[in-house]
Scaffold this motif. Structure first.
Motif, mmCIF file in Angstrom:
data_model
loop_
_atom_site.group_PDB
_atom_site.id
_atom_site.type_symbol
_atom_site.label_atom_id
_atom_site.label_comp_id
_atom_site.label_asym_id
_atom_site.label_seq_id
_atom_site.Cartn_x
_atom_site.Cartn_y
_atom_site.Cartn_z
ATOM 1 N N ASP A 92 -6.138 -21.267 -31.886
ATOM 2 C CA ASP A 92 -5.303 -21.470 -30.705
ATOM 3 C C ASP A 92 -4.116 -20.514 -30.681
ATOM 4 O O ASP A 92 -3.248 -20.597 -29.848
ATOM 5 C CB ASP A 92 -4.802 -22.920 -30.653
ATOM 6 C CG ASP A 92 -4.007 -23.275 -31.898
ATOM 7 O OD1 ASP A 92 -3.847 -22.373 -32.762
ATOM 8 O OD2 ASP A 92 -3.554 -24.416 -31.995
ATOM 9 N N ARG A 118 -11.842 -23.055 -37.513
ATOM 10 C CA ARG A 118 -11.812 -24.302 -36.757
ATOM 11 C C ARG A 118 -10.430 -24.917 -36.907
ATOM 12 O O ARG A 118 -9.750 -24.706 -37.912
ATOM 13 C CB ARG A 118 -12.845 -25.286 -37.318
ATOM 14 C CG ARG A 118 -14.270 -24.735 -37.344
ATOM 15 C CD ARG A 118 -15.182 -25.561 -38.227
ATOM 16 N NE ARG A 118 -14.474 -26.149 -39.325
ATOM 17 C CZ ARG A 118 -14.542 -27.435 -39.651
ATOM 18 N NH1 ARG A 118 -15.292 -28.256 -38.964
ATOM 19 N NH2 ARG A 118 -13.863 -27.892 -40.679
ATOM 20 N N VAL A 119 -10.056 -25.667 -35.877
ATOM 21 C CA VAL A 119 -8.725 -26.304 -35.935
ATOM 22 C C VAL A 119 -8.650 -27.226 -37.156
ATOM 23 O O VAL A 119 -7.588 -27.413 -37.736
ATOM 24 C CB VAL A 119 -8.477 -27.148 -34.665
ATOM 25 C CG1 VAL A 119 -7.005 -27.388 -34.449
ATOM 26 C CG2 VAL A 119 -9.102 -26.496 -33.459
ATOM 27 N N GLU A 135 0.265 -21.414 -35.295
ATOM 28 C CA GLU A 135 -0.088 -21.637 -36.692
ATOM 29 C C GLU A 135 0.963 -22.445 -37.429
ATOM 30 O O GLU A 135 2.117 -22.045 -37.523
ATOM 31 C CB GLU A 135 -0.241 -20.283 -37.386
ATOM 32 C CG GLU A 135 -0.695 -20.381 -38.808
ATOM 33 C CD GLU A 135 -1.893 -21.263 -38.961
ATOM 34 O OE1 GLU A 135 -1.897 -22.047 -39.916
ATOM 35 O OE2 GLU A 135 -2.825 -21.207 -38.121
ATOM 36 N N ALA A 182 -4.983 -18.536 -36.182
ATOM 37 C CA ALA A 182 -5.687 -19.780 -35.888
ATOM 38 C C ALA A 182 -6.340 -19.645 -34.532
ATOM 39 O O ALA A 182 -5.944 -18.810 -33.732
ATOM 40 C CB ALA A 182 -4.699 -20.931 -35.864
#
Ligand SMILES: Cc1ncc(COP(=O)(O)O)c(C=O)c1O
Length: 935
Positions: free
Chosen positions: A130, A164-165, A133, A128
């Motif tokens: 960031d 994208r988040v 996950e 992910a």
């Protein structure tokens, strides 16, 4: 079939991929651990070379999977090159167990190249954006790109950067560079859900794959050397769809996208994009496409409903579960099933819940999605099993007096369906497998003969439908395409009901799909539209004439071609979703691909009203919805695994030195006579068998054996089917379904694992060893007793009785060659007890009447389990072979037969045509005798 682990080069021995791949990784791990142990002990030896060899085995397949992927594979190779035995052992163990557990799908640390410590974020390829996950659904997307190998890592990173988040799901790219590699990726990697094809990719694989080319040319009639460069993208899309129709395909091109998007030849492509500008759009579409398959409208809605605070004042005390959970006496039921079961119960059809009887909302959408998944135009959900699905079809498409050609061994729901609708069965016989006390399937020649006889007698217009069981309980699979094609040559508007109660899963196997009713319907449509179809028909017409002469002996000997301009493709398929997919018991579907369905729309609505409960179970409907979701997303992989497991069981039993002395899983050569295997295919395990020989058999042979259905002969162990089934269930907790006199039927399905094989093999070995010990210790008397028991089970088998005929009183024309009859009148005649008599099975009176009359006419369906098909139907004249068979049967359960009172027979005085005195019925002189109809 050859093991794929035998050679690195044999990449194209596909379809034994998923567990074979894990086996290779296990082997690599074992070798790596051995090398590390060797290094720790300070010894030297050949362990490093063994690791290198094992890695070479692994590597060939890894191009087609996202994990471990380029970086981790490179890291592993570098550690080997650095002679870092410990590092290799750590990494190999981690990769192997991440693959086995599937943890790489949600645990980002599994993607790290470093071992213990978390690497810098920049060094990690996060799942992910960031780096963290949650458990979002994970899948892989195949990108078929002409990008040079050196830039693949960079391309993959670019694709990952699109994440994208907000994305509901997450995917990893798998990059391949050619048409052939794209096919291999599609075949090997069941986690692939979407394919992005860049126009302009080359054709040949970088691997050595001669079998793949044979596969493409025979399975797909595709010669890749003749594909024009401009057509490569579309041709690839078509080829992939034939293997896995559920995948979403996107084409990126620098051509005129508007033109391409409007081209019917490109209809299998979900979206066409202009290559240079659209990557984010591609990304969003990929997620949306998979989310569409993931969404389960009814189930999703039921979950929402269960979460709402709702007070119920309708008649369903179980709804919300308060009467259960608070009860002093039945709270354990609540604890056992969990509260959600009750929160999701309702008899309401409003407030967001749809009605199964007249769906307009989420159930309608769920049915439409199921139809898409199985390649049908319409699907009806049924919550009372395929028993009801079949009856619904009879109700909706047949009427009193219609003739239905039916396999006499078909499930009882067909016979009852005809009683309900008043259609008349013309029974056709399957080939017998007397040795194993079971039937095979109905030869096409027999079906054609029935149609031609009806034509000769001027009653072809009365024939409405042909119904066959595909596959049979024991695994005989029809050549559905050929059956329909040849029957349509005789009757161009014939309707087909394929009872695929056991075969729903086959849709998700590229091998088995063409042999399903719906798979063949699609192929028939394609064939009809091809110029070859008309040419073939015209050549036949020049030889045999336009109107086939039913007396022309050549018709039975040759393959008939219908007139493509005249045929109507009218296919109904019923599937017990609960028998082969993750669905609650009784979940079933009727799938319709009938171009004249408009004639039956209102009849189908009636059929639903007649047969469906007004209180259909919402949980069963939800599980139908969920079963569809699963199959559309992982059906391919799961079915492949079920097939692999069945092959492993066959091998483990038949090749085991001790087990094979007493047990055997029958191969195709034992289950299907030679005459129906024109390709020469013998068995999956026969020397020289490959997937290509199996494919040839699938394409050419009249019958094919479903590998997942395994007849295990136990008579050779001195055990009859029923006692063996009992032994396995009571002593070993192994459950199975069907038995015959000397065999049991094992089935592998999407729920089985390799541990199940291990258990079965262990148990069979234990039983075999017990027999060995008993025979060794018991001396001559034990051995001769055993031999006598085996002989009785294996050779003293009763002949299987054929259908005799309906009594003349139930036939419109007793002179006719064809034996259809008015079963419905006979069925209801038996309601009048005064018109019936009973004779005990062993009574000498039966023998007297068989010898000198008057004829015995069955009042009932009589269905012994096993074999589970009616050996008598209402109105049938009972023949000596049927009585002989029944007397020899050593089964406890015989439906329709009361052992105390005996056989229930219709008194002849109650039957309209009174011209029976035991002598063979003579042709009726005048008008056909009418059966006395009570209803
Ligand atoms: C061939 C066939 N059709 C239909 C059925 C009925 O299916 P269900 O159990 O889903 O009612 C069976 C059940 O065994 C069957 O074997």
């Amino acid at each position: 079939m050859p093991s794929p682990t035998t050679s690195t080069a044999k990449l194209d021995h596909f379809f034994s991929s998923s567990s074979a791949r894990l086996d290779r990784w296990r082997e690599l791990n074992a070798r790596a651990q051995a090398w590390a142990a060797q290094a720790r002990s300070g010894k030297s030896g050949g362990e490093r070379a063994a690791v290198e060899a094992a890695l070479a085995e692994v590597r060939a397949l890894e191009d087609f999977f996202a994990y471990p992927g380029l970086r981790l594979m490179k890291a592993l190779a570098e550690r080997i090159a650095d002679d870092d035995a410990m590092g290799v052992a750590r990494l190999a163990r981690r990769l192997s167990s991440a693959l086995l557990s599937g943890s790489y799908r949600y645990d980002t640390t599994q993607w790290d190249t470093a071992d213990e410590t978390a690497p810098a974020v920049a060094d990690r390829l996060p799942l992910a954006p960031d780096g963290g996950e949650a458990r979002r659904p994970y899948f892989e997307t195949l990108f078929v790109t002409p990008a040079p190998a050196a830039s693949l890592l960079q391309v993959a990173n670019e694709i990952r950067r699109l994440r994208r988040v907000e994305d509901a799901m997450i995917y990893e790219p798998v990059l391949v560079g050619s048409f052939e590699d794209a096919i291999l990726g599609t075949v090997f990697n069941g986690k692939i859900e979407a394919v992005v094809i860049y126009d302009g990719i080359p054709i040949p694989s970088q691997h050595d794959v001669p079998l793949l080319r044979d596969f493409l040319s025979s399975y797909q009639q595709l010669d890749t050397s003749t594909v024009a460069p401009r057509e490569v993208g579309i041709t690839l899309a078509r080829a992939i769809k034939r293997i896995r129709p559920e995948l979403d395909i996107y084409l990126l091109t620098d051509r005129q996208v508007e033109k391409l998007a409007g081209d019917p030849a490109a209809s299998m492509i979900r979206r066409v994009f202009y290559e240079v500008e659209e990557l984010t759009e591609v990304h969003l579409n990929i997620i949306e496409g998979v989310a569409d398959r993931f969404s389960t409208p009814h189930f999703d809605n039921l979950k929402r409903y269960a979460a709402r605070p709702i007070a119920t004042f309708h008649a369903l005390p179980i709804a919300r579960g308060k009467s259960i959970i608070k009860s002093n006496w039945i709270h354990d039921m609540g604890e056992f099933y969990g509260q959600n079961l009750f929160l999701a119960e309702s008899s309401a059809t409003t407030g967001g819940l749809d009605s199964m009887l007249e769906p307009t909302g989420n159930i309608k959408v769920a049915q439409e999605k199921f139809a898409r998944a199985v390649g049908a135009d319409h699907v009806f959900f049924v919550t009372n099993g395929t028993s009801t699905s079949n009856k619904m079809v009879y109700q909706a498409v047949t009427a009193p007096g219609d003739i239905v050609i039916a396999d006499r061994n078909c499930h009882k729901s067909h016979h009852y369906g005809m009683v309900l609708s008043g259609s008349q069965p013309l029974y056709v016989e399957a080939f017998p497998m007397t040795e194993y006390s079971m039937y095979g399937a109905v030869p096409l020649r027999t079906i054609k003969q029935a149609l031609l006889d009806l034509k000769a007698e001027g009653r072809l217009d009365r024939v409405k439908m042909l119904t066959l069981t595909n596959c049979t309980f024991d695994g005989h699979v029809y050549n559905t395409f050929r059956v329909m094609q040849e029957c349509l040559a005789i009757k161009p508007d014939l309707l087909f009901l394929w009872d695929e109660a056991w075969f729903g899963f086959a849709r998700w196997s590229p091998f088995l799909r063409p042999r399903t009713g719906l798979g063949a319907a699609a192929a028939l449509e394609e064939w009809r539209a091809s110029p070859e179809a008309l040419k073939a028909y015209q050549a036949q017409a020049a030889e045999l004439g336009e109107d086939l002469d039913p007396k022309d002996g050549r018709l039975l000997k040759r393959r008939l071609v219908p007139d493509p301009r005249k045929i109507r493709i009218r296919v109904y398929e019923t599937d017990s979703v609960h028998k082969s997919m993750s669905c609650l018991r009784q979940g079933s579907i009727v799938a319709v691909r009938d171009e004249d369905y408009n004639k039956h729309v209102s009849a189908f609505r009636e059929a639903v009203f007649i047969h469906a409960s007004t209180s259909p179970n919402a949980q069963i409907i939800a599980s139908l919805d969920v079963a569809r979701r699963q199959m559309e997303l992982e059906g391919y992989e799961l079915v492949m695994r079920a097939i692999e497991i069945s092959l492993a069981i066959r091998r483990a039993v038949n090749e085991h030195p001790i087990i094979s002395k007493y047990f055997k899983v029958l191969g195709a050569d034992s289950m299907i006579p030679d005459e129906f295997r024109a390709s020469g295919f013998k068995d999956f395990l026969a020397p020289g068998s490959t997937w290509l020989t199996a494919l040839k058999s699938i394409q050419e042979d009249e019958f094919f054996l479903d590998p997942t259905r395994m007849t295990l002969v136990c008579g050779t162990a001195g055990l009859d089917g029923t006692s063996f089934k009992g032994l396995l269930a009571n002593k070993y907790n192994i459950q199975l379904n069907k038995t015959s006199r000397n065999s049991v039927l094992l089935q592998s399905n999407i729920n089985n694992t390799r541990s199940d094989i291990a258990l079965l093999v262990k148990v069979l070995l234990e039983i075999s060893q017990e027999i060995e010990a008993r025979l060794a210790e018991g001396g001559e008397s034990e051995r001769s007793g055993f031999a006598a028991r085996v002989k009785s089970l294996m050779t003293d088998v009763p002949d299987l009785p054929n259908f005799s005929r309906f009594h003349d009183g139930y036939r419109e024309d007793p002179d006719s060659v064809t034996l259809e009859g008015d079963m419905r009148s006979a069925f209801f005649a038996a309601y009048e007890e005064d018109d019936c008599e009973y004779l005990p099975l062993m009574s000498p009176k039966i023998d007297e009447r068989l010898k000198s009359g008057p004829e015995l006419v069955s009042a009932n369906f009589v269905i012994p389990y096993p074999p589970g098909f009616p050996i008598m139907v209402p109105g049938q004249v009972v023949a000596a072979d049927t009585i002989g068979f029944m007397r020899k049967l050593d089964v406890k359960e015989i439906h329709g037969y009361n052992a105390t009172r005996g056989l229930k027979l219709i008194k002849l005085s109650a039957i309209g045509a009174k011209k029976h005195s035991g002598e063979k019925p003579k042709p009726a002189a005048a008008a056909p005798a009418k059966a006395k109809s009570k209803r």
